[in-house]
Write a protein that holds these residues in place. Structure first.
Motif, PDB file in Angstrom:
ATOM      1  N   GLU A 131      27.431  -1.187   2.013  1.00 30.10           N
ATOM      2  CA  GLU A 131      27.113  -0.324   0.831  1.00 30.10           C
ATOM      3  C   GLU A 131      25.496  -0.310   0.598  1.00 30.10           C
ATOM      4  O   GLU A 131      25.120   0.354  -0.344  1.00 30.10           O
ATOM      5  N   ILE A 132      24.705  -0.604   1.240  1.00 27.43           N
ATOM      6  CA  ILE A 132      23.185  -0.510   1.274  1.00 27.43           C
ATOM      7  C   ILE A 132      22.897   1.032   1.567  1.00 27.43           C
ATOM      8  O   ILE A 132      23.516   1.666   2.413  1.00 27.43           O
ATOM      9  N   THR A 133      21.935   1.293   0.696  1.00 28.05           N
ATOM     10  CA  THR A 133      21.458   2.561   1.129  1.00 28.05           C
ATOM     11  C   THR A 133      19.908   2.695   2.029  1.00 28.05           C
ATOM     12  O   THR A 133      19.108   1.964   1.316  1.00 28.05           O
ATOM     13  N   ILE A 134      20.187   2.930   2.939  1.00 31.16           N
ATOM     14  CA  ILE A 134      18.997   3.090   3.945  1.00 31.16           C
ATOM     15  C   ILE A 134      18.367   4.220   4.029  1.00 31.16           C
ATOM     16  O   ILE A 134      19.131   5.299   4.202  1.00 31.16           O
ATOM     17  N   LYS A 135      17.066   4.414   3.755  1.00 32.83           N
ATOM     18  CA  LYS A 135      16.450   6.038   3.985  1.00 32.83           C
ATOM     19  C   LYS A 135      15.607   5.803   4.921  1.00 32.83           C
ATOM     20  O   LYS A 135      14.992   5.046   5.270  1.00 32.83           O
ATOM     21  N   ASP A 158       0.759  -1.088  -0.211  1.00 34.49           N
ATOM     22  CA  ASP A 158      -0.046   0.167  -0.150  1.00 34.49           C
ATOM     23  C   ASP A 158       0.877   1.179   0.057  1.00 34.49           C
ATOM     24  O   ASP A 158       0.258   2.515   0.074  1.00 34.49           O
ATOM     25  N   GLY A 159       2.123   1.257  -0.038  1.00 32.08           N
ATOM     26  CA  GLY A 159       2.974   2.144  -0.109  1.00 32.08           C
ATOM     27  C   GLY A 159       3.081   2.865   1.260  1.00 32.08           C
ATOM     28  O   GLY A 159       2.344   2.358   2.170  1.00 32.08           O
ATOM     29  N   ILE A 160       3.947   3.779   1.493  1.00 30.78           N
ATOM     30  CA  ILE A 160       4.144   4.830   2.603  1.00 30.78           C
ATOM     31  C   ILE A 160       3.976   6.083   2.583  1.00 30.78           C
ATOM     32  O   ILE A 160       4.722   6.518   1.394  1.00 30.78           O
ATOM     33  N   PRO A 161       3.173   6.663   3.000  1.00 29.43           N
ATOM     34  CA  PRO A 161       3.054   8.260   2.996  1.00 29.43           C
ATOM     35  C   PRO A 161       4.455   8.931   2.990  1.00 29.43           C
ATOM     36  O   PRO A 161       5.117   8.419   3.841  1.00 29.43           O
ATOM     37  N   THR A 162       4.664   9.821   2.090  1.00 26.10           N
ATOM     38  CA  THR A 162       6.121  10.664   1.910  1.00 26.10           C
ATOM     39  C   THR A 162       7.194   9.875   1.304  1.00 26.10           C
ATOM     40  O   THR A 162       8.297  10.439   1.281  1.00 26.10           O
ATOM     41  N   VAL A 163       6.892   8.525   0.993  1.00 29.29           N
ATOM     42  CA  VAL A 163       7.969   7.713   0.272  1.00 29.29           C
ATOM     43  C   VAL A 163       7.550   7.630  -1.177  1.00 29.29           C
ATOM     44  O   VAL A 163       6.438   7.038  -1.166  1.00 29.29           O
TER      45      VAL A 163
END
Length: 127
Positions: A105-109, A66-71
């Motif tokens: 090396e992972i990109t965590i946001k 369902d997605g995440i608001p603001t992402v």
């Protein structure tokens, strides 16, 4: 005590890094490893014998359908799942500790703060 008298359920929650803030990762395979412990923290007892137990707990990145608001994209988010057993009472709070190991090396946001009523919309990964 009969096993049919015990109510079993699973609860799911995002793993926050600060109040209302969760992290998103690129894929379900982003996590190298994790440990989780969970236990009942606050209960309301009924008369008679009560049972409150954590039967198991897991943590994994799950795709949020369902997605995440603001992402902007559909993210994978670190999700905690706890299997509970309850008889004759109410479980009010659970305490948990999660330790996650990520590759360098992972990109965590991190998300912006989210509302407290947002729940995971992913499905538990099958091994």
């Amino acid at each position: 005590m009969k096993s049919k008298d015990i109510f079993r359920t699973q609860v799911a929650s995002f793993v926050p890094i600060s109040p209302g803030v969760i992290e998103t990762v690129p894929s379900k395979d982003s996590l190298l490893g994790a440990t989780v412990t969970a236990s009942p923290a606050s209960v309301a007892l009924d008369e008679g014998g009560s049972v409150f137990a954590v039967d198991g707990a897991s943590v994994a990145p799950e795709l949020q359908k369902d997605g995440i608001p603001t992402v902007p994209d559909t993210p994978f988010c670190l999700t905690l799942r706890i299997d509970l057993a309850i008889m004759s009472g109410s479980l009010l709070l659970v305490t948990y500790q999660v330790t996650a190991l990520w590759p360098d090396e992972i990109t965590i946001k991190s998300t912006n703060p989210l509302s407290g009523d947002l729940v995971p919309s992913g499905e538990q990964s099958k091994p």
